[in-house]
Scaffold this motif. Sequence first.
Motif, PDB file in Angstrom:
ATOM      1  N   ALA A  20      40.613  41.260  39.510  1.00  0.00           N
ATOM      2  CA  ALA A  20      39.251  41.552  39.165  1.00  0.00           C
ATOM      3  C   ALA A  20      38.335  40.991  40.049  1.00  0.00           C
ATOM      4  N   PRO A  21      37.773  41.733  41.038  1.00  0.00           N
ATOM      5  CA  PRO A  21      36.542  41.071  41.802  1.00  0.00           C
ATOM      6  C   PRO A  21      35.110  41.472  40.778  1.00  0.00           C
ATOM      7  N   SER A  22      34.161  40.960  41.320  1.00  0.00           N
ATOM      8  CA  SER A  22      32.844  41.429  40.395  1.00  0.00           C
ATOM      9  C   SER A  22      32.776  42.943  40.819  1.00  0.00           C
ATOM     10  N   ALA A  23      32.210  43.665  39.498  1.00  0.00           N
ATOM     11  CA  ALA A  23      32.309  44.956  39.622  1.00  0.00           C
ATOM     12  C   ALA A  23      30.926  45.610  40.270  1.00  0.00           C
ATOM     13  N   VAL A  62      43.120  36.750  40.152  1.00  0.00           N
ATOM     14  CA  VAL A  62      43.819  37.353  39.073  1.00  0.00           C
ATOM     15  C   VAL A  62      43.546  36.636  37.701  1.00  0.00           C
ATOM     16  N   HIS A  63      43.374  37.436  36.768  1.00  0.00           N
ATOM     17  CA  HIS A  63      42.974  36.771  35.271  1.00  0.00           C
ATOM     18  C   HIS A  63      44.037  36.753  34.477  1.00  0.00           C
ATOM     19  N   VAL A  64      44.172  35.587  33.845  1.00  0.00           N
ATOM     20  CA  VAL A  64      45.306  35.612  33.020  1.00  0.00           C
ATOM     21  C   VAL A  64      44.818  34.869  31.595  1.00  0.00           C
ATOM     22  N   ILE A  74      26.444  33.540  36.416  1.00  0.00           N
ATOM     23  CA  ILE A  74      27.036  33.510  38.021  1.00  0.00           C
ATOM     24  C   ILE A  74      28.457  33.274  38.012  1.00  0.00           C
ATOM     25  N   GLU A  75      29.203  33.603  39.060  1.00  0.00           N
ATOM     26  CA  GLU A  75      30.269  33.975  39.289  1.00  0.00           C
ATOM     27  C   GLU A  75      31.181  32.382  39.008  1.00  0.00           C
ATOM     28  N   SER A  76      32.576  32.394  38.819  1.00  0.00           N
ATOM     29  CA  SER A  76      33.167  31.181  38.684  1.00  0.00           C
ATOM     30  C   SER A  76      33.028  30.333  39.762  1.00  0.00           C
ATOM     31  N   PHE A  87      40.594  42.216  53.759  1.00  0.00           N
ATOM     32  CA  PHE A  87      40.832  40.605  54.000  1.00  0.00           C
ATOM     33  C   PHE A  87      40.200  39.823  52.913  1.00  0.00           C
ATOM     34  N   ASP A  88      39.574  40.475  51.951  1.00  0.00           N
ATOM     35  CA  ASP A  88      38.871  39.633  50.849  1.00  0.00           C
ATOM     36  C   ASP A  88      39.688  39.806  49.728  1.00  0.00           C
ATOM     37  N   PRO A  89      40.319  38.547  49.414  1.00  0.00           N
ATOM     38  CA  PRO A  89      41.350  38.662  48.176  1.00  0.00           C
ATOM     39  C   PRO A  89      40.941  38.595  46.697  1.00  0.00           C
ATOM     40  N   VAL A 134      46.853  41.437  46.918  1.00  0.00           N
ATOM     41  CA  VAL A 134      46.101  40.939  46.086  1.00  0.00           C
ATOM     42  C   VAL A 134      45.278  39.728  46.776  1.00  0.00           C
ATOM     43  N   THR A 135      46.244  38.918  47.425  1.00  0.00           N
ATOM     44  CA  THR A 135      45.808  37.645  48.158  1.00  0.00           C
ATOM     45  C   THR A 135      45.209  37.710  49.498  1.00  0.00           C
ATOM     46  N   SER A 136      45.428  39.208  50.094  1.00  0.00           N
ATOM     47  CA  SER A 136      45.089  39.491  51.360  1.00  0.00           C
ATOM     48  C   SER A 136      45.934  38.657  52.361  1.00  0.00           C
ATOM     49  N   GLY A 137      47.172  38.680  52.095  1.00  0.00           N
ATOM     50  CA  GLY A 137      48.383  37.850  52.766  1.00  0.00           C
ATOM     51  C   GLY A 137      48.114  36.269  52.725  1.00  0.00           C
ATOM     52  N   LEU A 138      47.354  35.606  51.987  1.00  0.00           N
ATOM     53  CA  LEU A 138      47.250  34.354  51.874  1.00  0.00           C
ATOM     54  C   LEU A 138      48.270  33.848  51.064  1.00  0.00           C
ATOM     55  N   ALA A 139      48.892  32.388  51.245  1.00  0.00           N
ATOM     56  CA  ALA A 139      49.620  31.877  50.645  1.00  0.00           C
ATOM     57  C   ALA A 139      49.518  31.453  49.048  1.00  0.00           C
ATOM     58  N   ARG A 140      48.079  31.404  48.995  1.00  0.00           N
ATOM     59  CA  ARG A 140      47.623  30.935  47.590  1.00  0.00           C
ATOM     60  C   ARG A 140      47.087  32.148  46.822  1.00  0.00           C
ATOM     61  N   VAL A 141      47.232  32.127  45.405  1.00  0.00           N
ATOM     62  CA  VAL A 141      46.766  33.159  44.647  1.00  0.00           C
ATOM     63  C   VAL A 141      45.530  32.568  43.996  1.00  0.00           C
ATOM     64  N   ALA A 142      44.245  33.151  43.641  1.00  0.00           N
ATOM     65  CA  ALA A 142      43.317  32.543  42.769  1.00  0.00           C
ATOM     66  C   ALA A 142      43.523  33.030  41.271  1.00  0.00           C
ATOM     67  N   VAL A 156      30.662  37.294  35.220  1.00  0.00           N
ATOM     68  CA  VAL A 156      29.865  38.596  35.603  1.00  0.00           C
ATOM     69  C   VAL A 156      30.909  39.686  35.007  1.00  0.00           C
ATOM     70  N   TYR A 157      30.339  40.935  35.127  1.00  0.00           N
ATOM     71  CA  TYR A 157      31.561  41.766  35.093  1.00  0.00           C
ATOM     72  C   TYR A 157      32.547  42.094  35.965  1.00  0.00           C
ATOM     73  N   GLY A 158      33.850  42.293  35.703  1.00  0.00           N
ATOM     74  CA  GLY A 158      34.898  42.412  36.777  1.00  0.00           C
ATOM     75  C   GLY A 158      35.456  43.950  36.608  1.00  0.00           C
ATOM     76  N   LEU A 159      35.896  44.250  38.101  1.00  0.00           N
ATOM     77  CA  LEU A 159      36.455  45.661  38.140  1.00  0.00           C
ATOM     78  C   LEU A 159      37.954  45.263  38.275  1.00  0.00           C
TER      79      LEU A 159
END
Length: 329
Positions: free
Chosen positions: A139-142, A64-66, A177-179, A59-61, A109-117, A34-37
């Motif tokens: 980038a979340p969905s736009a 991160v696109h690489v 549809i999203e990942s 609160f919604d992390p 970016v991670t809303s304080g969580l220990a993991r990054v997406a 989908v398109y990302g913002l």
Amino acid sequence: MSETFFHTQIGADIEEAARWLEAGQCVAIPTETVYGLAANALEPAAVVRIFETKNRPAFDPLIVHVLDAAAAEAYAEAFPPLLRRLAGRFWPGPLTILLPKKAIVPDLVTSGLARVALRAPAHPLARRLLARLPFPLAAPSANPFGYVSPTTAQHVYEQLQGKIPYILDGGPCAVGIESTIVGTEDDALVIYRLGGVPIEAIEKEVSTPLVVRSHSASNPAAPGMLTTHYAPRKRLLLWPSADHWPTSAQEPKLGLLLFQRRQQLPPHTRCIVLSETGDLAEAAQNLFAALRTFDSADDVETIWAEQCPDTGLGRAINDRLRRAAARMA
Ligand code: TXA
Ligand code: MG
């Protein structure tokens, strides 16, 4: 923060997109899902703009696109072999992997969580942009928070015009549809969101026990799993059985969302067929555009949606339909 008004441009100019991103602004980018913002993931002031533009709760992390797994190393403290294997098989592509984050990734970016997406998108324009930039893209969905994700540049424009300077137009999204989101918990591989990589494809790749956690309504690990996500504004109901056609007499202003073509359709109703031949990939591609079409149609008040076979991409499609319907429950 005072809101800036932009004369939103749509184009395929990587340099233009890169300039805005380097200046700390948000740009909508095409991905195969989908398109990302997008904004500079390493710059908190830029990341804040994403949350503001989308009305997204903090609160919604964010994902991160690489460019690739090598680039992901810079943001992950560890890359366990199991998840590395999945990256090797499905990147670039519609798979997001949760990894322990390095300190360089802002907590915002991670809303304080220990993991990054982390995800390496497959769309050629997104890849050229990532290769050109010295930073990764959060980038979340736009789309405005909670609404259906955009699968064309026009979808983005309809909802975010004036709020962002540039939409990088890469055509309609191929997956639609999203990942799929995966991570590990102890010895298990956990699917946190059903998406563009079917579970069956992941199962083929690994022998590890697989847990699907994406049906829980209140799992804090991925707030996008909130039951009311991905919802059109109109009432959407899951169509219980093809034998019981809703009729326009019972339901005035009815829109039927069909997975595949039917011999007999109820008269006097608007229908959208997601795939004439019942192809799941094609149905996924068309799903969100169809929901938007019904949402903006004056002659439709209620959407009845037929579910797909619950296999492959059909699971992710049904998951989105159930969430859209849950808003009404
Ligand atoms: O296909 C996609 O994934 C698209 C494209 C643009 O890449 N992005 C997308 O982003 O769908 P978004 O923000 O709409 O959904 C990302 C989901 C959210 O449900 C979020 O809660 C979850 O991923 N997520 C992000 N970071 C997370 C983290 N560190 N831990 C757990 N869940 C996370
Ligand atoms: Mg989203």
